[in-house]
Design a protein around this motif. Structure first.
Motif, short mmCIF file in Angstrom:
data_model
loop_
_atom_site.label_atom_id
_atom_site.label_comp_id
_atom_site.label_asym_id
_atom_site.label_seq_id
_atom_site.Cartn_x
_atom_site.Cartn_y
_atom_site.Cartn_z
N HIS A 26 0.86 -1.18 0.00
CA HIS A 26 0.00 0.00 0.00
C HIS A 26 0.89 1.22 0.00
CE1 HIS A 26 0.97 -0.55 4.26
NE2 HIS A 26 0.81 0.75 4.39
N ARG A 27 0.31 2.34 -0.36
CA ARG A 27 1.03 3.60 -0.41
C ARG A 27 0.39 4.58 0.54
NH1 ARG A 27 0.79 -0.43 -3.54
NH2 ARG A 27 -1.21 0.35 -4.25
N ILE A 28 1.21 5.30 1.30
CA ILE A 28 0.66 6.35 2.14
C ILE A 28 1.42 7.63 1.83
CG2 ILE A 28 -0.14 4.85 3.99
CD1 ILE A 28 2.39 5.48 5.52
N GLY A 29 0.78 8.76 2.08
CA GLY A 29 1.45 10.01 1.76
C GLY A 29 0.83 11.18 2.47
#
Ligand code: SF4
Lengths: 338, 622
Positions: free
Chosen positions: B471-474
């Motif tokens: 997953h990607r978080i930002g």
């Protein structure tokens, strides 16, 4: 990592709509990376893309791996912490020239000199894209932009020379018009133990269109790109008619091969004991209007920072055993009250 | 080296002694050794080291004076003492800088050898204070420490110039005799510290013994003093500084959570000792990175947190300012992180070596956007241990950055600490996601990083490396649940609210506050941070005079403990002493509409109990 289940390009793509401007060079870089990953014998689970802010920094959202889209300039610092905490991971850093060379310049040079195990992709489009067209630390002098209506006064950075000065152990350049070359360069960078930085000439077709066309246009490449190959004489042009010599004052110069003795053509050595040759080659072109070297400038081995950290920890545990909290609290002078 | 029968020691219930000299005179060491000997002897104690900001200001000047105050007693004490009873001054500058604080009629011991014209001029004296009558109100002992030391160390064979370096041991020997401190521990310490260099070792032992013997034989002093041990709860004790306790607390938290500790830090006074201490303990799996700057320090800690380590960054006010953008990112990413702020005098470089507690509102509001985070503060040096564990607990359980406030006074001050039984410390439970937690529109299992625990609102946390949970978080606003980028206005409103609700939910895990002092008090003294000791002493004194006063000291500053409003409502008057211009009092007024009155001191030194006693009396009887 030998028994990795095979993947395809599709496995590395996400369901997120890619939101760069149509025609942006970022697309071809993304494609090159997504096509390369299945060939690398790595798991998506063990791969992390870390980025800062800018057009390029959207990259992690499009990779079906773990990812962190952070804040402007700080990706190398954040990735350093991740790489040191988790040496088992494959950590990539993606950023543009503004992100990695301006606001994040300090973090970049320190990640390079420490030799943290990071693969750093520096998308150089010589402009600020996301903020809509201001000059960047790699823009040529005199550049007219929204923030420099009379032309910029700043001397640009040469990212290759900067990385060499920061004692990077792997320094390379490629460009967004040649997927094959990008893939081979990224493959080498990824295989390198330590910090690897790849400058990618990337066209921003909205705010700085054609910045590299003089050298990367299909018709120009043969005469304008100087491929660097380890152990090979540095030659380019139709049938290798041009070459690079180092003159008496220590400067690299382009010559017609016919005009000199062939032994005078410099042989590329990416593993040279000092960065002097790589630096001289980095100075061949003062802007991407002149014949420009691409490929691996330098690839040397030096202690990787994360491994050194692990060694110190293992050494301390060998010497003193695993930490004992109760003993730690009693490590100073103590007294008992009964 | 025993006292003769006819010179029986006089008993004191407490003693405040201040060692002062040039920063090269080794007064911190003298004070520290006197403290250690007293701790081992069983006194209760508290210390206050004060250093000049410059490493070596010009010798003999006021700017170069370094001082160490220690308060020892035969009963429980809470502060390093208000006015010292004894001042040991190694040169005229030390006398001039420190005399003001001495109690009326107090004792002054001077190294008379340094009172020559040159040193007097450098200190700004036109007349010699030893002869012009200006010290008539004090008992002054003139001891030729430099010359006696030089003579004493001759057998060790050191050069006369080097002999001068041992004079702090002469001073230590003298006060050791005067206050009948045990000598064995000091001799053992000298051996341990200097044993590798036999000449220096011998010189220091000789100087120490000479000082001791001088007290005994010189006709200057008619008797010695003693301060009996204080009754203490049974247990094993050590003398601990705030920064040491904080470092050990972080290591303890790492053990309790079974997660490795990662410190990203940049050197800054007065926080650097935590970096020094943690970097020694690699066998606990502690990783320390001395980063290229403050921003990289917190950045690396946050990156490590993404990887499942306990990310810590340590700094002081100027560093907090630099780290604020990354704190905002941590709030948005909802990752655990502990930011330790050892507060010092500000703004800007301010007073780097002096204490202040003026970063509370910075901690509360010093980030852009709606960006709440939990804040906790330590109240004594040993409390730093527990507070460090608590900060890590909150950070991990709620996936949030936490600011831990300490200050220069707690950082360097020491007190005896009854060591906790490490088996009784409560484990910190952290659960990592191991399987998909959502089903996609097409019916496939998938992982959503922003699915929350209904109680704590903590988001799901999957570590890189976990199968199938990529997953990607930002930092861009994200869709609640999926974590995908979202610019939807309503979703932003929802995320702002849920981040605030999550921090507010921390209150459910905080014990209710307890008030000490009079149940039916007319006045409540509300404090936070290092003012605890001075407040407690001042409240005791006021109550001894018949005033009805209560004390409440806050560890949790955001969110406040759940019953705080109700407790504050019970008192007619609320007094809030702070080493700032009234930051907690503002928060209290805003939150509870309580007429909290502020008492302020922003002078680089802690409140004295006397100052606070006067403030309490004033507030009660105005
Ligand atoms: S602004 Fe330029 S760099 Fe950014 S996405 Fe558009 S074309 Fe690409």
């Amino acid at each position: 990592m030998t028994d990795v289940a095979p993947t395809t390009r599709k496995d590395w793509q996400t369901d997120q709509e890619v939101r760069w401007c149509p025609g942006c060079g970022d697309y071809s870089i993304l494609t090159a990376v997504q096509m390369l990953m299945p060939e690398l014998d790595v798991r998506r689970e063990d791969t992390v893309f870390v980025s800062g802010i800018g057009c390029a920094a959207r990259f992690p959202y499009y990779m079906n791996t773990y990812g962190m889209h952070t804040i402007h300039g700080r990706a190398p610092a954040i990735a350093t912490g991740l790489a040191l905490a988790r040496p088992d991971l494959d950590v990539w850093v993606v950023g543009g020239d503004g992100d990695l060379l301006s606001i994040g310049g300090n973090h970049l040079i320190h990640a390079l000199r420490r030799n943290v195990n990071l693969t750093i992709l520096l998308f150089n489009n010589q402009i600020y894209g996301l903020t809509k067209g201001q000059y960047s630390p790699t823009s040529e002098r005199g550049k007219v932009t929204k923030s420099t209506p009379f032309g910029s006064l700043d001397q640009p950075f040469n990212p290759i020379a900067l990385a060499l000065g920061a004692q990077a152990t792997f320094v390379a350049r490629t460009h967004d018009m040649d997927r094959q070359h990008m893939q081979e360069t990224f493959r080498r960078a990824h295989a390198h133990k330590g910090a690897a930085v790849v400058e990618i000439y990337q066209n921003c077709n909205v705010f700085n269109d054609g910045a590299f066309a003089t050298i990367t246009g299909k018709a120009n490449r043969e005469s304008m790109l100087i491929p660097l190959e380890h152990g090979q004489p540095v030659r380019f042009g139709p049938e290798g008619s041009k070459g690079v010599v180092i003159d008496d004052s220590g400067q690299a110069r382009i010559v017609e091969v016919d005009d000199v003795d062939e032994s005078e053509i410099v042989t590329h050595d990416e593993q040279a004991p000092t960065a002097a040759l790589a630096f001289m080659l980095s100075q061949l072109a003062s802007s991407p209007e002149e014949p420009t070297p691409v490929g691996v400038f330098r690839a040397v081995e030096r202690d990787e920072y994360g491994e050194a950290v692990e060694r110190q920890i293992a050494g301390a545990q060998d010497q003193r055993g695993p930490g004992d909290l109760s003993a730690l609290l009693r490590s100073g002078a103590t007294w008992d009250v009964v | 080296m025993t006292d003769t029968a006819e010179r029986k020691p006089e008993s004191l219930d407490r003693l405040v002694i201040r060692f002062a000299g040039d920063s090269g005179d080794g007064m911190q060491l003298t004070g520290d050794r006197f403290t250690s000997a007293s701790a081992l002897f069983g006194n209760d104690l508290a210390t206050l080291p004060e250093f000049p900001a410059e490493i070596r200001a010009p010798a003999g000047t006021l700017a170069g004076v370094s001082a160490f105050q220690v308060h020892i007693s035969d009963h429980r004490i809470n502060t390093p003492g208000d006015a010292p009873n004894v001042l040991v001054a190694m040169n005229p500058a030390a006398l001039k800088a420190e005399l003001r604080g001495l109690e009326d009629g107090g004792t002054v011991i001077v190294n008379v050898d340094t009172f020559d014209e040159r040193n007097l001029t450098k200190a700004g004296y036109t007349d010699n204070p030893l002869t012009d009558g200006s010290l008539d109100a004090y008992s002054v002992y003139e001891v030729p420490m430099t010359s006696l030391t030089k003579e004493a160390v001759i057998p060790a064979g050191v050069k006369p110039r080097d002999a001068d370096r041992s004079k702090n041991f002469f001073a230590l020997g003298l006060v050791t005799w005067m206050y009948t401190r045990p000598i064995d521990a000091t001799l053992a310490w000298i051996e341990e510290k200097f044993g590798k260099n036999p000449m220096v070792h011998q010189a220091n032992v000789l100087a120490f013994k000479a000082g001791h013997a001088f007290g005994e034989t010189a006709e200057l002093f008619d008797h010695t003093y003693q301060v009996a041990p204080a009754p203490q709860e049974p247990g094993t004790y050590t003398n601990i500084s705030g920064n040491m306790a904080l470092s050990w607390g972080l290591i303890a938290a790492s053990q309790l959570a079974k997660l490795p500790l990662f410190l990203g830090s940049y050197p800054i006074t007065p926080a650097s000792d935590i970096l020094h201490e943690l970097s020694k303990h690699k066998n606990f799996g502690v990783r320390t990175l001395q980063a290229e700057d403050e921003i990289a320090g917190i950045g690396a800690a946050l990156g490590a947190a993404f990887g499942g380590h306990i990310g810590i960054t340590t700094t002081s006010g100027p560093g907090v300012a630099l780290k604020s953008e990354t704190m905002g990112l941590a709030i948005s990413l909802e990752l655990p992180l502990v930011i330790v702020d050892i507060q010092r005098g500000g703004p800007s470089t301010g007073l780097p070596t002096k204490t202040e507690a003026a970063d509370l509102l910075l901690a509360m509001y010093g980030r852009h956007g709606e960006s709440p985070l939990p804040i906790i503060a330590a109240s004594t040096p040993s409390d730093c241990f527990e507070v460090a564990i608590e900060a890590v607990r909150i950070a991990l359980e709620y996936r949030t950055p936490v600011i831990l406030l300490s200050d220069g006074y707690l950082a360097n001050g020491t007190e005896p600490w009854k060591l906790p039984d490490v088996d009784s410390l409560r484990p910190i439970e952290v659960e990592f996601a191991t399987a998909p937690n959502h089903t996609s529109a097409s019916g496939d299992p998938e992982y959503w990083p922003y699915v929350r625990d209904p109680e704590t609102f903590a988001r799901s946390w999957a570590l890189p490396g976990t199968d199938g949970l990529m997953h990607r978080i930002g930092g861009i606003e994200k869709q609640e649940g999926s974590g995908n980028i979202s610019y939807d206005p309503a979703n932003h409103g929802e995320m702002v609210a849920v981040r605030a609700a999550k921090v507010a939910a921390v209150a459910k895990s905080i014990p209710p506050v307890e008030v000490t002092g009079d149940a039916d008090a007319d006045l409540l003294v509300l404090g936070w941070g290092s003012t605890w000791g001075a407040i407690a002493t001042a409240v005791d004194r006021a109550r001894a005079e018949g005033d009805r006063v209560a004390q409440l000291h806050l560890r949790h500053l955001n969110p406040f403990p759940p019953n705080l409003g109700e407790v504050l409502g019970r008192y007619r008057k609320v007094l809030v002493p702070e080493m700032n211009l009234g930051q907690l009092s503002r928060m209290i007024r805003a939150e509870f509409l309580v007429d909290a009155r502020s008492v302020n001191k922003v002078e680089g030194t802690p409140f004295t109990a006397a100052e606070l006693h006067a403030a309490i009396t004033g507030a009660l009887h105005d």
